[in-house]
Each structure stands twice: as structure tokens, then as C-alpha cells.
Write an enzyme that holds these catalytic residues in place. Structure first.
Site, PDB file in Angstrom:
ATOM      1  N   SER A  45       0.828  -1.210   0.000  1.00 27.56           N
ATOM      2  CA  SER A  45       0.000   0.000   0.000  1.00 27.56           C
ATOM      3  C   SER A  45       0.861   1.259   0.000  1.00 27.56           C
ATOM      4  O   SER A  45       0.466   2.274  -0.578  1.00 27.56           O
ATOM      5  CB  SER A  45      -0.957   0.003   1.188  1.00 27.56           C
ATOM      6  OG  SER A  45      -0.261  -0.047   2.408  1.00 27.56           O
ATOM      7  N   GLU A  46       2.043   1.197   0.662  1.00 29.32           N
ATOM      8  CA  GLU A  46       2.938   2.348   0.634  1.00 29.32           C
ATOM      9  C   GLU A  46       4.404   1.901   0.594  1.00 29.32           C
ATOM     10  O   GLU A  46       4.782   0.921   1.249  1.00 29.32           O
ATOM     11  CB  GLU A  46       2.778   3.226   1.890  1.00 29.32           C
ATOM     12  CG  GLU A  46       1.378   3.707   2.146  1.00 29.32           C
ATOM     13  CD  GLU A  46       0.913   4.816   1.238  1.00 29.32           C
ATOM     14  OE1 GLU A  46       1.777   5.411   0.548  1.00 29.32           O
ATOM     15  OE2 GLU A  46      -0.295   5.090   1.229  1.00 29.32           O
ATOM     16  N   THR A  47       5.196   2.639  -0.173  1.00 27.64           N
ATOM     17  CA  THR A  47       6.653   2.575  -0.094  1.00 27.64           C
ATOM     18  C   THR A  47       7.137   3.965   0.291  1.00 27.64           C
ATOM     19  O   THR A  47       6.754   4.958  -0.332  1.00 27.64           O
ATOM     20  CB  THR A  47       7.275   2.152  -1.430  1.00 27.64           C
ATOM     21  OG1 THR A  47       6.869   0.808  -1.738  1.00 27.64           O
ATOM     22  CG2 THR A  47       8.803   2.215  -1.367  1.00 27.64           C
TER      23      THR A  47
END
Length: 261
Positions: A45-47
Site C-alpha cells: 500500500s505504501e513505499t
């Protein structure tokens, strides 16, 4: 080019729970196209990417589809990496986000405490466009800077909610937060962001900068407990302090590796 990468489960005390985020330390910024491709390849969902600049840490967050203005769980993950793996000395980290300003994270025992700006919330009229993707239907709606917040009658409705991601993706917002009063905590929530490449986010720190003022007013208190009841589930402490929200949680390392470009 070779880059270090960490994967951290945020808002959890053990792996396979909470929200996984990738963290990539940089010595200097790469082209945005490369950052976005790394985030897409990671398919989380996030980097989060960061560069240390004197006594501040510059950070940016990317979903598989786009750069976002604020991400709580990935900020928690960066702080965990700095404290546990990258030799940060001190008890508080000052982050600077080009999109959200100053963010601070400090370590208190085994927990990390994040100081985030309060979202700007206004109650809005419920429309068919908002309610059609969901069964059962919400009874009240708010809008923050980037998301809709829809209120439901009870925790069971949130846990067992039927939803249509294709319809949610047509809404003119980053995502939709659904929430209700909790059975064993103050409130529960879920977050859907198909428009930005996140069908359902396991635990969304930034959503709690929107949820905290709503539930603080409804419950008549400024310190709250919360659970995001996604399949992975995550726990947060939330505290309203003026125009800031203090979020508390744990994080645990799942993976340390290398990226080759």
C-alpha cells in the site's frame, strides 16, 4: 545502482499483522519515475523513501499508483528503521514532508509516538453516489482534505461490510474511511482507496487524523483507542492536542534486502 530496502509491519507487535510498508533509505533523491516504479514493484500500500538532511529527515510516500500527501503507517515504519537498524541517536526524529510539513516521531519504551497535523473536517450531505457502494448504508458523512468519512451504526456493520470497489473508485476523493463506535475500543474503521492503487489499506495512520476529531467530539474525550478492522487488523492510540493528533503504535521488521536497478 543498489539500494537497501526494509519491510516493516506497522501498528503491530508481531509480523503478518498491522500494515506492511517498504522503506528505502536514499543518499539523494532519484527521479520520480524511478521512485514510482519501485513502489509499483513492491506492490504494497505504501513505499516510503527518505534522505537525511542535517538534523531533519526528508520523506516521501508512494502507493503503487501515485505519490500521496501523508501516510502514517509508512512514517512509523521509517522511524522504526531509523531507531532499530540505521543507528539514529536520540529519542525523537524530526521529519519534513514536502506535502505535509513537519512530522515528529519519538520512542517511548517499545512504542512509537507520532505527532501529525489535524485534518480539516466538515460534515457534508450524504448522496447516493456515496452510499451506493456500501451495504448496509452509512447514516452520516464528513469530508477531510483527501477522503470521505462515512459513519455506520456499529462495529459489526464495519467488519461485515459489503462494498463495491469499482463504485468507490468513481468518487472524487483519494479514498473512503468507514467507521463506527467500537465494541471494545472507542472506535473502529476501515479504509478503501482503489483510486490510488490501494483496494483496502490494512491500517491507515493518516485516516486517524480525520477520525480522531470526529470521535473526540462524539465521545467527549480527547484520548481514544482505535482498531482498524481489516483482515490484518491494527491498533492505535489517538490523542487530540490542539491542531495536532498524536498517534501511538508498534512496529516490527519483516524483511531486510537489496534493490538492484
Amino acid at each position: 545502482m543498489e539500494l537497501k530496502i526494509y519491510q516493516v509491519d506497522a501498528f503491530s507487535e508481531k509480523v503478518f499483522r498491522g500494515n506492511p510498508a517498504a522503506v528505502v533509505p536514499l543518499t539523494q533523491w532519484l527521479e520520480d519515475e524511478i521512485l514510482q516504479k519501485i513502489a509499483l514493484e513492491n506492490n504494497l500500500s505504501e513505499t516510503a523513501f527518505y534522505v537525511i538532511d542535517g538534523d531533519r529527515v526528508i520523506l516521501r510516500w508512494f502507493t503503487p499508483g501515485t505519490e500521496v500527501d501523508l501516510c502514517g503507517h509508512a512514517t512509523l515504519a521509517i522511524a522504526h528503521v531509523l531507531f532499530e537498524h540505521e543507528g539514529f541517536e536520540g529519542e525523537e526524529i524530526t521529519f519534513l514532508s514536502p506535502r505535509s510539513g513537519i512530522l515528529k516521531v519519538k520512542k517511548e519504551g517499545s512504542q512509537l509516538v507520532m505527532d501529525f497535523p489535524l485534518d480539516t473536517i466538515q460534515e457534508i450531505e450524504l448522496t447516493d453516489l456515496m452510499t451506493n457502494p456500501f451495504s448496509p448504508k452509512p447514516f452520516q458523512a464528513f469530508k477531510g482534505k483527501t477522503d470521505y468519512i462515512l459513519l455506520f451504526e456499529n462495529e459489526s456493520q464495519i467488519r461485515n461490510l459489503d462494498f463495491d470497489l469499482a463504485q468507490i473508485a468513481t468518487l472524487p476523493v483519494r479514498g473512503v474511511i468507514v467507521t463506527s463506535k467500537g465494541d471494545h475500543v472507542d472506535f473502529v474503521s476501515r479504509f478503501f482507496g482503489p483510486k490510488v492503487g490501494v483496494p483496502e489499506d490494512p491500517v491507515t495512520g493518516s485516516a486517524h487524523t480525520s477520525l480522531t476529531p470526529i470521535w473526540a467530539e462524539k465521545l467527549g474525550k480527547n484520548e481514544l483507542t482505535a482498531v482498524q478492522v481489516s483482515p490484518r487488523e491494527g491498533k492505535l492510540g489517538c490523542k487530540l492536542v490542539g491542531d495536532r493528533v498524536i498517534l501511538t503504535g508498534n512496529a516490527v521488521t519483516f524483511l531486510i534486502g537489496r534493490i538492484f536497478i
